[in-house]
Design an enzyme around this catalytic site. Structure first.
Site, PDB file in Angstrom:
ATOM      1  N   CYS A   2       0.822  -1.218   0.000  1.00 19.02           N
ATOM      2  CA  CYS A   2       0.000   0.000   0.000  1.00 19.02           C
ATOM      3  C   CYS A   2       0.851   1.260   0.000  1.00 19.02           C
ATOM      4  CB  CYS A   2      -0.863   0.022   1.243  1.00 19.02           C
ATOM      5  SG  CYS A   2      -1.768  -1.480   1.528  1.00 19.02           S
ATOM      6  N   ARG A  27       4.715   0.032  -6.118  1.00 14.89           N
ATOM      7  CA  ARG A  27       4.734  -0.821  -4.934  1.00 14.89           C
ATOM      8  C   ARG A  27       3.722  -1.950  -5.021  1.00 14.89           C
ATOM      9  NH1 ARG A  27       6.686   2.389  -0.202  1.00 14.89           N
ATOM     10  NH2 ARG A  27       5.312   1.208   1.125  1.00 14.89           N
ATOM     11  N   TRP A  75      -3.210  -2.585  -1.277  1.00 14.71           N
ATOM     12  CA  TRP A  75      -2.881  -3.957  -1.667  1.00 14.71           C
ATOM     13  C   TRP A  75      -3.586  -4.831  -0.645  1.00 14.71           C
ATOM     14  CZ3 TRP A  75       0.002  -8.190   0.284  1.00 14.71           C
ATOM     15  CH2 TRP A  75       0.450  -9.115  -0.674  1.00 14.71           C
ATOM     16  N   ASN A 101      -1.356   2.072   6.070  1.00 12.14           N
ATOM     17  CA  ASN A 101      -0.514   0.963   5.598  1.00 12.14           C
ATOM     18  C   ASN A 101      -0.195   0.099   6.803  1.00 12.14           C
ATOM     19  OD1 ASN A 101      -0.418   2.143   3.127  1.00 12.14           O
ATOM     20  ND2 ASN A 101       1.789   2.583   3.143  1.00 12.14           N
ATOM     21  N   GLY A 102      -0.131  -1.214   6.598  1.00 15.48           N
ATOM     22  CA  GLY A 102       0.214  -2.109   7.708  1.00 15.48           C
ATOM     23  C   GLY A 102      -0.983  -2.951   8.098  1.00 15.48           C
ATOM     24  N   GLU A 483      18.344 -17.302  -7.809  1.00 16.96           N
ATOM     25  CA  GLU A 483      17.887 -15.962  -8.154  1.00 16.96           C
ATOM     26  C   GLU A 483      17.289 -15.938  -9.576  1.00 16.96           C
ATOM     27  OE1 GLU A 483      17.028 -13.443  -6.873  1.00 16.96           O
ATOM     28  OE2 GLU A 483      17.191 -11.817  -8.323  1.00 16.96           O
ATOM     29  N   LYS A 487      13.514 -14.795 -10.524  1.00 11.97           N
ATOM     30  CA  LYS A 487      13.285 -13.679 -11.451  1.00 11.97           C
ATOM     31  C   LYS A 487      12.351 -14.115 -12.565  1.00 11.97           C
ATOM     32  CE  LYS A 487      14.328 -11.050  -9.937  1.00 11.97           C
ATOM     33  NZ  LYS A 487      14.829 -10.453  -8.754  1.00 11.97           N
ATOM     34  N   GLU A 490       8.656 -14.717 -11.325  1.00 14.86           N
ATOM     35  CA  GLU A 490       7.870 -13.560 -10.883  1.00 14.86           C
ATOM     36  C   GLU A 490       7.470 -12.640 -12.030  1.00 14.86           C
ATOM     37  OE1 GLU A 490       9.711 -10.720  -8.178  1.00 14.86           O
ATOM     38  OE2 GLU A 490      11.677 -11.267  -8.911  1.00 14.86           O
ATOM     39  N   HIS A 506      18.987 -37.079  -7.703  1.00 15.33           N
ATOM     40  CA  HIS A 506      18.320 -37.566  -6.492  1.00 15.33           C
ATOM     41  C   HIS A 506      16.816 -37.316  -6.558  1.00 15.33           C
ATOM     42  CE1 HIS A 506      22.184 -38.443  -4.752  1.00 15.33           C
ATOM     43  NE2 HIS A 506      22.590 -37.248  -5.148  1.00 15.33           N
ATOM     44  N   LYS A 606       6.199  -4.297  -4.030  1.00 13.19           N
ATOM     45  CA  LYS A 606       7.630  -3.982  -3.963  1.00 13.19           C
ATOM     46  C   LYS A 606       8.165  -4.112  -2.551  1.00 13.19           C
ATOM     47  CE  LYS A 606      11.563  -2.625  -5.534  1.00 13.19           C
ATOM     48  NZ  LYS A 606      12.334  -3.710  -6.181  1.00 13.19           N
TER      49      LYS A 606
HETATM   50  C1  F6R Z   1      12.162 -10.307  -6.049  1.00  7.24           C
HETATM   51  C2  F6R Z   1      12.036  -9.346  -4.979  1.00  7.24           C
HETATM   52  C3  F6R Z   1      11.672  -9.829  -3.626  1.00  7.24           C
HETATM   53  C4  F6R Z   1      12.457  -9.037  -2.563  1.00  7.24           C
HETATM   54  C5  F6R Z   1      11.992  -9.433  -1.163  1.00  7.24           C
HETATM   55  C6  F6R Z   1      12.778  -8.719  -0.095  1.00  7.24           C
HETATM   56  O1  F6R Z   1      12.566  -9.711  -7.234  1.00  7.24           O
HETATM   57  O2  F6R Z   1      12.196  -8.172  -5.192  1.00  7.24           O
HETATM   58  O3  F6R Z   1      11.894 -11.187  -3.493  1.00  7.24           O
HETATM   59  O4  F6R Z   1      13.809  -9.293  -2.725  1.00  7.24           O
HETATM   60  O5  F6R Z   1      10.634  -9.133  -1.024  1.00  7.24           O
HETATM   61  O6  F6R Z   1      12.637  -7.344  -0.198  1.00  7.24           O
HETATM   62  P1  F6R Z   1      13.665  -6.355   0.483  1.00  7.24           P
HETATM   63  O7  F6R Z   1      14.986  -6.539  -0.171  1.00  7.24           O
HETATM   64  O8  F6R Z   1      13.092  -5.000   0.249  1.00  7.24           O
HETATM   65  O9  F6R Z   1      13.711  -6.726   1.938  1.00  7.24           O
END
Ligand code: F6R
Length: 611
Positions: A2, A27, A75, A101-102, A483, A487, A490, A506, A606
């Site tokens: 949010c 976000r 959100w 927010n929260g 990673e 990527k 997502e 395995h 985000k």
């Molecule tokens: C993936 C991504 C998320 C963040 C995770 C942690 O591309 O961006 O997996 O890495 O939510 O977020 P931060 O780094 O802000 O704690």
């Protein structure tokens, strides 16, 4: 997640609120709304499910005028995305409007109590309790009502509040959820994130937990929970809005991939004096390092993957046991951590609820705590203190999928490994010098690795129909595969999974068949022969093998792969900084080829400020 905005000044507030919400849209959100105090002294609320365009259209049909207002992108957590559940929420008479927010954890009990006192709820949200609570506590002074409410609210919140009985004030409050206040002559702004107010002012104050901000046209005042006025040194934001805009690229993600040489340079330079041995940027003494029994690197998602790479590097160079842990698991497993142990929280946003909670747990148990973080003034950075925060200078990362934050996190992990290695006496200064020199060359090498874009575009135009992709590698290449798989899934919604190459037989090898796409990362010279035999096992099952491979291994890898993506050479330990570039680009190109919303993937936010 949010987003919150608020405005008080002499201009029409709704365009300013809408611009702020647009800047926060990265976000992630599923509905939005604004509340403005009109010239008739009433609060006018407009809310719409879905994209901001829907709210904008509504505002065209039913205009709101007024110079004081708050806005929100939601959100959904409590209650489905809908017009009714969208913020702002008001009390029964519509005299008080709230954005939040929260999560209010005790909203159920508060709701019952408020209903007994006559409140009628219209939404399923936890936020609505705040509006009714403020109404029932209000006795002619919103500051007093807000302070009282804060003693009753449990959970995390950043709040923006306006009230018809005090029409020339915007109130805000925070606990465990970020809130920034901006100001300039006669105008005040609130926002959950800096980009929302940056086109108006660069002078900001970060509200601390359990503080409230009171904004009117004469300025800003901050109070602690006891009502004592607090002095905050304003922070001047150095970066400008163009850093948070697309700058000619089709997507933020692509722009941020291309910004990596610069981000890496900015993160390295303040920690490099030309010769090894000066590690004054690391908040640890030689004695502390020598006494370290263990290091725990704790984070979520991509940041956790940077931690996994860090584990390989620190154990190798400093010979200190390292665990890399997922924050959401760490907190609840009664972790064994205490004195003479180092806890490193890694977080781009510095606001991730699970990482913050794990950090607090480690602190409580007596560990030395540090953070690797990208956002100055964020909760995690403040929790460990600026002196214990190693900032990644990646600049604002707007795309939901993290790219430049990851590379700078990995870079810092490598720097920490070199520093600890030398301080502990495990790493010879010649080797340290060699690694630092190569890190110094890194921006140019990353630039070269970006040259793989065209090849990846061509390749993904034929690969984008794939339903599954496997990523394999050994050692640091496995850390990278984790990673790469995240990527891809997502941003392109393709099911992808990472396996340590030696683990395939395995179980997972059962999934390999004719045409299955397997992306192998091959950069670790010492593990080459083992990885090549794994590739043969994969090829023997008919899979389509794409190898991301360093130039010096080209000859040996060519016979085992269907497609080669070549990247420049550097020390094995630093290869993740280069190999990740085509892997990020692969995810990006696949997402574009499949028509996905690259910068705002579905269901993702985000900054994940809820558990
Ligand atoms: C993936 C991504 C998320 C963040 C995770 C942690 O591309 O961006 O997996 O890495 O939510 O977020 P931060 O780094 O802000 O704690």
């Amino acid at each position: 997640m949010c987003g919150i905005v608020g405005y008080i000044g002499n201009q029409e507030s709704s365009p300013i609120l809408m611009e702020g919400l647009e800047r926060l849209s990265y976000r992630g959100y599923d509905s939005a709304g604004v509340a403005v105090i009109g010239s008739d002294g009433k609060i006018n609320v407009r809310k719409a499910k879905g994209r901001l365009e829907n709210l904008e259209n509504l505002l065209k049909e039913k205009t709101v005028y007024g110079t004081v207002g708050i806005g929100h992108t939601r959100w959904a957590t409590h209650g489905e995305p809908s017009d009714l559940n969208a913020h702002p929420h008001t009390d029964v008479k519509g005299d008080i409007a709230v954005v939040h927010n929260g999560i209010i954890e005790n909203h159920v009990s508060l709701r019952k109590q408020l209903e007994m006192n006559g409140a009628q709820f219209v939404s399923q949200t936890d936020t609505e309790v705040v509006a009714h609570l403020l109404n029932q506590l209000y006795e002619g002074d919103m500051k007093a009502a807000l302070l009282k409410a804060m003693t009753m609210l449990e959970g995390s919140y950043a709040l923006g509040v306006i009230c018809t009985r005090e029409p020339d004030v915007v109130y805000c409050a925070r606990n465990d959820s970020p809130l920034v206040i901006g100001f300039k002559d006669g105008e005040g702004f609130i926002a959950s994130d800096i980009p929302a107010l940056l086109s108006h002012t660069r002078d900001v104050i970060f509200l601390k937990d359990k503080e409230i901000g009171v904004l009117d046209r004469s300025g800003v005042k901050v109070f602690d929970i006891y009502g004592n006025e607090q002095h905050h040194e304003p922070y001047h934001v150095e970066w400008d809005l163009s850093s948070a805009e697309k700058g000619g690229y089709a997507h933020y993600m692509l722009k941020e991939i291309h910004e990596q040489p610069e981000a890496i340079k900015k993160t390295f330079e303040p920690r490099y004096s030309g010769t090894p041995g000066d590690y004054s940027w690391l908040p640890l003494t030689v004695e502390e390092v020598k006494n370290l029994r263990k290091i725990s690197i704790v984070a979520c998602g991509t940041a956790y993957h940077a931690g996994v790479a860090g584990r390989y590097a620190i154990e190798k160079l400093a010979r200190i046991p390292v665990e890399a842990a997922i924050a959401s698991e760490y907190r609840y497993r009664d972790p064994i951590i205490g004195e003479n142990e180092l806890f490193i929280a890694v977080s781009q946003s510095g606001e991730t609820a699970d990482t913050l909670a794990a950090l607090r747990e480690a602190k409580r148990r007596g560990a030395k705590v540090m953070a690797v973080c990208n956002v100055v003034g964020s909760t995690i950075a403040r929790e460990v203190g600026d002196e214990n925060t190693l900032y990644t200078y990646a600049g604002p990362e707007i795309a939901v999928a993290s790219t430049k934050a990851y590379t700078t996190q990995v870079e810092l992990m490598m720097l920490i490994a070199v520093a600890l290695g030398q301080m502990k006496g495990e790493l010879a200064s010649e080797k340290a010098q060699e690694l630092l020199d190569q890190m110094h060359q890194m921006p140019a090498l990353v630039e070269k690795a970006l040259g793989t874009e065209e090849q990846l575009q061509k390749f993904t135009s034929i690969a984008s129909h794939k339903k599954h992709v496997f990523f394999v590698g050994r050692g640091l290449d496995y850390a990278l595969s984790l990673e790469a798989a995240l990527k891809l899934k997502e941003v392109s919604y393709i099911f992808s999974e990472a396996y340590a190459a030696g683990e395939l037989k395995h179980g997972p090898i059962a999934l390999l068949q004719e045409g299955r796409l397997v992306v192998a990362t091959i950069t670790q010279t010492a593990l080459l022969d083992k990885t090549l035999s794994n590739l043969r096992e994969i090829k023997a099952r008919g899979a389509w093998v794409v190898a991301v491979c360093r130039e010096s291994l080209k000859e040996k890898v060519t016979p085992e792969a269907d497609e080669l993506i070549l990247i420049p050479d550097t020390d094995d330990l630093l290869m993740p900084l280069l190999a990740v570039i085509p892997l990020q680009m692969f995810a990006y190109c696949m997402a574009v080829a499949r028509g996905c919303d690259v910068d705002k993937p579905r269901n993702l936010a985000k900054s994940v400020t809820v558990e």
